[in-house]
Design a protein around this motif. Structure first.
Motif, PDB file in Angstrom:
ATOM      1  N   ARG A 421       0.828  -1.215   0.000  1.00 36.62           N
ATOM      2  CA  ARG A 421       0.000   0.000   0.000  1.00 36.62           C
ATOM      3  C   ARG A 421       0.858   1.258   0.000  1.00 36.62           C
ATOM      4  NH1 ARG A 421      -5.110  -1.394   3.895  1.00 36.62           N
ATOM      5  NH2 ARG A 421      -5.309   0.853   4.068  1.00 36.62           N
ATOM      6  N   SER A 424       2.302   1.688  -3.458  1.00 39.47           N
ATOM      7  CA  SER A 424       1.259   2.078  -4.408  1.00 39.47           C
ATOM      8  C   SER A 424       0.914   3.570  -4.288  1.00 39.47           C
ATOM      9  CB  SER A 424       0.044   1.183  -4.163  1.00 39.47           C
ATOM     10  OG  SER A 424      -1.097   1.752  -4.687  1.00 39.47           O
ATOM     11  N   ILE A 425       0.736   4.020  -3.057  1.00 39.29           N
ATOM     12  CA  ILE A 425       0.332   5.434  -2.893  1.00 39.29           C
ATOM     13  C   ILE A 425       1.490   6.371  -3.251  1.00 39.29           C
ATOM     14  CG2 ILE A 425       0.857   5.802  -0.408  1.00 39.29           C
ATOM     15  CD1 ILE A 425      -2.401   6.897  -1.964  1.00 39.29           C
ATOM     16  N   ALA A 456      -4.198   9.194   2.760  1.00 39.68           N
ATOM     17  CA  ALA A 456      -4.821   8.404   1.683  1.00 39.68           C
ATOM     18  C   ALA A 456      -4.441   6.932   1.780  1.00 39.68           C
ATOM     19  CB  ALA A 456      -4.425   8.978   0.335  1.00 39.68           C
ATOM     20  N   GLN A 459      -6.815   4.582   3.099  1.00 41.59           N
ATOM     21  CA  GLN A 459      -7.983   4.388   2.244  1.00 41.59           C
ATOM     22  C   GLN A 459      -9.291   4.693   2.983  1.00 41.59           C
ATOM     23  OE1 GLN A 459      -7.543   0.475   0.537  1.00 41.59           O
ATOM     24  NE2 GLN A 459      -5.606   1.012  -0.419  1.00 41.59           N
ATOM     25  N   ASP A 461     -12.978   6.291   3.810  1.00 41.70           N
ATOM     26  CA  ASP A 461     -14.169   6.489   2.971  1.00 41.70           C
ATOM     27  C   ASP A 461     -14.253   7.948   2.513  1.00 41.70           C
ATOM     28  OD1 ASP A 461     -14.763   3.924   3.600  1.00 41.70           O
ATOM     29  OD2 ASP A 461     -16.162   4.417   5.218  1.00 41.70           O
ATOM     30  N   LEU A 487      -7.485  10.549  -6.434  1.00 40.93           N
ATOM     31  CA  LEU A 487      -7.834   9.736  -5.255  1.00 40.93           C
ATOM     32  C   LEU A 487      -9.319   9.388  -5.281  1.00 40.93           C
ATOM     33  CD1 LEU A 487      -5.933  11.481  -2.321  1.00 40.93           C
ATOM     34  CD2 LEU A 487      -5.555   9.191  -3.200  1.00 40.93           C
ATOM     35  N   ARG A 488     -10.105  10.387  -5.626  1.00 39.75           N
ATOM     36  CA  ARG A 488     -11.551  10.164  -5.711  1.00 39.75           C
ATOM     37  C   ARG A 488     -11.849   9.102  -6.766  1.00 39.75           C
ATOM     38  NH1 ARG A 488     -15.517  13.761  -8.211  1.00 39.75           N
ATOM     39  NH2 ARG A 488     -13.995  13.886  -9.888  1.00 39.75           N
ATOM     40  N   GLN A 490      -9.787   6.829  -8.165  1.00 35.17           N
ATOM     41  CA  GLN A 490      -9.184   5.503  -7.983  1.00 35.17           C
ATOM     42  C   GLN A 490      -9.770   4.744  -6.794  1.00 35.17           C
ATOM     43  OE1 GLN A 490      -5.195   5.419  -9.096  1.00 35.17           O
ATOM     44  NE2 GLN A 490      -4.653   3.598  -7.916  1.00 35.17           N
ATOM     45  N   TYR A 491      -9.983   5.427  -5.675  1.00 34.97           N
ATOM     46  CA  TYR A 491     -10.443   4.731  -4.466  1.00 34.97           C
ATOM     47  C   TYR A 491     -11.913   4.971  -4.145  1.00 34.97           C
ATOM     48  CZ  TYR A 491      -5.440   4.151  -3.504  1.00 34.97           C
ATOM     49  OH  TYR A 491      -4.116   3.835  -3.585  1.00 34.97           O
ATOM     50  N   THR A 493     -13.020   7.649  -2.956  1.00 40.02           N
ATOM     51  CA  THR A 493     -13.042   8.446  -1.717  1.00 40.02           C
ATOM     52  C   THR A 493     -13.886   9.708  -1.917  1.00 40.02           C
ATOM     53  OG1 THR A 493     -10.756   7.743  -1.433  1.00 40.02           O
ATOM     54  CG2 THR A 493     -11.526   9.492   0.021  1.00 40.02           C
TER      55      THR A 493
END
Lengths: 575, 281
Positions: A421, A424-425, A456, A459, A461, A487-488, A490-491, A493
């Protein structure tokens, strides 16, 4: 008879002891008496160093290798002490809190006069004059740390100007202020200019300088790229693009229409200049009444990310201010929302209630269906993240990699998954190559990215980001907004940003919530909200300049950016 | 008010008193906490005198300075374990240490009422000292405090920097709160709660941003001060002129004399044996 310019730089290069290459290179610059010179530069271009040279901080306070000559009224500044500078040059720095050392405003203002041995009667007279001059008489007996940002910066300006320096230097004086604060500070600068002082201002907000400066200097990688009047400045598109500087949106729009053959002659640079010029293009155009704000579309239960239900918050004594007054909002999953409003409108208090730092006086906040105030800290971090304004207060470890990994230490995540993780970030935010660096060695923009990465990686919500673009040049500000969009996407969020950057909110967000005095004033799409100019004015918020211009011309629904405005206007003009 | 030990900014006669008057009061009060007989018996219950002195200070802060205990509740909360810890230690350790007691003596058997009361007495004495300074800092504007030190002969720069330190303190408190919340945002609550081991770990983690933030800010402040001529008088010989000064008024003199009189009386009574230590036992 030739007059000696107040400030002059001749072939100046400067390196800090730790820098590999010069921060400034071969700078030749003359500041003439009574002139207002604006300095525009992307982050890291040496603008603060240049101001430091002009203000004598270099070489008298900050050391380094100084080549060439800096002259104050013809005298090499190496031969002058900082004290000598202080009597001729006044300097207002970026952070007002670092420039207020007295408890009461009146003491702050006269403090410089005390040091110079000015007689008490004269101090009284000068104090009264300067309070009136800056329109801050009401602040005379106030405690400095209780003032708003704009008030603080004006007190600092008064405290510097009271010594009557001939030259005033400003280092991004509005960067940390809300729109009203900025306006008050700029108004004070206008007043200083009326008193025929020489002003040099480093400022990220080009619009302000275009309106008031006599000359603009574009600094890029330590060199002067442009040095010309504002009208000529905006026409140098190639240089501006090279430096990553975006001309004011009104100037961009005018340039586009000029290129399309609709405009000629001197192009308007500011909104005030543009309105009459554009009215000439659209005869009979008149401001249109704001359309009614459409009702909010209810969010399906399974799509709700955060539900704020009748939240009220009253600060404890001695000032029991009701900061949030019964706010109810529903945030949809994977939405990008901007909360806007004047300082003190309650947006940060609401955000802190939503993130669990403040417990509401009444009402509840549900994140992913759970009451955020009943969650343990480590669980809450996975539900809702919060990125603070100053990244330096959020960095605790010795390397970029460890900094991000630290967030996962309290989550009980297996090391292999944690490592994946983190990688990745870091890759996603373009920080992987810098993973071994100490966080404090990163640039401001990268620190901000790292602060976002640290949250981030959990991860969450939802992610609340407080003023992510403050103090950043336009290129970095856009980069931050693009990062949040990624971010919105991909995840999934939910991103909530508190911001004063209306053009960025208009461009990147799909919803805008405007707050005023602890209540929601407006809530809708950026286009719907920014069309409500009169309502927004009650909380001192101005829509983006092109939106305002379009509304002045009766174009409804209004455009939100230069591209849209240029297309809409071009279509109308060729019709 | 921005935090514990910072100026409240209210306008009361206590706030308006000269800092020297309040300093005399504070120091007298501290000495009296050691001189007055303790405990006193109220309704058959021995009450440590310093506890009564703490209550008086709270009443003064509340009733006169208009600052309710809710505003400094965190200070009182942090005091509680200190007082209880001291009382606990004295209960078991005053007469004999249970660790070294004969094997057949139970630990509880080593507890003593005398130790408990003594422990509370010492605990509240420390609390009274802290509360006294609380009253002083809540009601005394740091710069008049600095002025009084300057008038007492301290160099201006030293006195001003001391006063400024008090001004700087709320800024540090704000920064600390942000750092604590930033840690929470990472799921780490080491700076929350009362566990000293966890708190120590949290402090070590937050030391870097807090220290660097303070350093950065203090450098900027030092620069801003120099730009406004802080060293001008020392470098040029120009005499610094103070815009406002402090002066002892009749009420100040009256209070100083009263406090010093009380102090001298207490000392005399203690020396002559009228105020016997530990009057209850």
């Amino acid at each position: 008879m030739t007059t000696v310019p107040p400030l002059q730089l001749r072939d100046v290069s400067f390196s800090y002891p730790s820098s590999v290459e010069p921060v400034l290179r071969n700078i030749n610059l003359t500041i003439n008496s009574g002139e207002f010179v604006g300095i525009i530069a992307p982050t890291g271009s040496g603008k603060s160093t240049l101001l430091g040279l002009l203000g004598g901080i270099i070489p008298h306070y900050v050391r380094g290798d100084l080549q060439g000559q800096v002259l104050l009224e013809g005298v090499d500044t190496r031969e002058l002490s900082l004290r000598k500078f202080a009597s001729r040059v006044g300097m207002v720095l970026q952070d007002p809190d670092s420039q207020l050392f007295n408890l009461l405003v009146r003491d702050e203002i006269v403090w410089g006069l005390e040091n110079r041995g000015v007689a008490r009667a004269q101090m009284d007279a000068r104090l009264d004059h300067i309070l009136t001059f800056f329109n801050i008489t009401a602040l005379r007996d106030r405690i400095t740390y209780d003032l708003s940002g704009g008030e603080k910066q004006r007190v600092v300006m008064a405290a510097v100007a009271v010594s009557q320096p001939d030259i005033l230097l400003f280092d991004n004086p509005t960067s940390q202020l809300d729109p009203l604060g900025s306006e008050l500070v700029i108004e004070s600068v206008r007043r200083i200019l009326e008193a025929h002082r020489t002003v040099v201002m480093v400022e990220d907000k080009l619009d302000e300088l275009l309106e008031h400066a006599d000359r603009l200097i574009l600094l890029h990688r330590g060199e002067i790229l442009l040095d010309c009047p504002p009208a000529a400045f905006v026409r140098h598109e190639a240089e501006l693009e090279r430096a990553g500087i975006v001309p004011s949106s009104v100037a961009q729009l005018a340039l586009r229409l000029a290129r399309a053959g609709h405009l000629s002659g001197t192009l308007p640079l500011t909104l005030a200049d543009a309105v009459p010029v554009f009215r000439g293009l659209f005869p009979g155009a008149a401001p249109a009444p704001a359309p009614a704000l459409p009702d909010a579309v209810p969010v399906a239960a399974e799509r709700v990310s955060i539900a704020v239900r009748d939240v009220r918050f009253v600060y404890p004594p001695p000032r029991p201010i009701p900061a949030v007054k019964g706010v109810s909002l529903t945030f949809e999953r994977a939405s990008f929302v901007a909360i806007i409003g004047q300082n003190g409108s309650g947006k940060t208090t609401l955000a802190r209630c939503m993130s669990g730092y403040l417990t509401p006086t009444s009402g509840t906040v549900l994140v992913g269906g759970e009451n955020v105030h009943q969650l343990k800290t480590f669980r809450r971090a996975r539900r809702i993240g919060y990125v603070f304004q100053n990244p330096s207060t959020q960095l605790f470890r010795q390397s970029v990699y460890d900094e991000v990994a630290f967030s996962l230490e309290y989550q009980g995540i297996a090391p292999a998954e944690a490592a994946g993780r983190v990688e990745s970030i870091l890759r996603m935010l373009d920080l992987w190559e810098q993973r071994e660096l100490h966080p404090f060695r990163l640039s401001l923009g990268n620190k901000q990215r790292l602060a976002i990465a640290c949250i981030a990686v959990l991860q969450p919500d939802a992610l609340i980001v407080d003023e992510p673009t403050t103090g950043q040049d336009p290129r970095h500000a856009r980069a931050v907004m693009e990062l949040l969009t990624r971010l919105r996407d991909q995840y999934g969020t939910t991103i909530i940003t508190i911001t004063h950057a209306m053009s960025l909110a208009a461009e990147y967000c799909d919803r805008v919530v405007a707050m005023c005095r602890g209540e929601v004033l407006l809530d809708g799409t950026p286009r719907d909200v920014f069309a409500q100019r009169e309502v927004l004015a009650t909380t001192f918020v101005k829509p983006p300049s092109v939106t305002q211009l379009a509304l002045e011309l009766g174009i409804v629904p209004p455009p939100l950016n230069v591209d849209e405005a240029a297309t809409m206007m071009h279509e109308r003009l060729v019709r | 008010m921005s935090g514990i030990y910072s100026y409240s900014g209210y306008e009361t006669w206590l706030h308006r008193l000269d800092p020297r008057t309040k300093l005399v009061f504070t120091l007298s009060y501290l000495v009296l906490a050691f001189l007055l007989p303790s405990p006193v018996v109220i309704g058959g219950v021995p009450v440590p005198t310093p506890l009564i002195m703490c209550v008086i200070i709270i009443a003064l802060i509340w009733g006169v300075a208009r600052i309710s205990p809710a505003e400094y509740a965190i200070f009182l909360i942090y005091l509680a374990p200190i007082i209880l810890g001291i009382a606990f230690a004295h209960t078991f350790f005053l007469n004999t240490c249970p660790c070294f007691a004969p094997a057949d003596v139970a630990v509880l058997g080593a507890a003593s009422m005398n130790g408990l009361v003594r422990g509370f007495e010492i605990g509240f004495r420390i609390a009274a000292m802290g509360m006294c300074f609380l009253l002083f800092s809540f009601t005394t504007e740091p710069f008049t405090w600095g002025l009084s030190m300057y008038r007492a002969g301290l160099p201006y720069k030293g006195a001003f920097m001391f006063a400024f330190g008090m001004r700087f303190y709320p800024l540090l408190q704000e920064e600390y709160t942000t750092i604590r919340e930033a840690l929470q945002a990472r799921g780490c609550d080491l700076l929350n709660g009362m566990n000293p081991v966890r708190l120590a770990r949290g402090m070590s983690i937050s030391a870097i941003p807090l220290g660097l933030g303070a350093l950065n800010r203090s450098q900027n402040i030092a620069l801003s001060m120099e730009l406004r001529g802080f060293s001008f008088p020392e470098e040029t010989g120009v005499e610094r002129v103070l815009y406002r000064d402090i002066q002892l008024r009749p009420l100040d003199w009256l209070l100083i004399i009263t406090w010093l009189g009380l102090l001298v009386t207490a000392i005399v009574l203690r020396i002559t044996g009228v105020f016997a230590p530990n009057a209850f036992f």
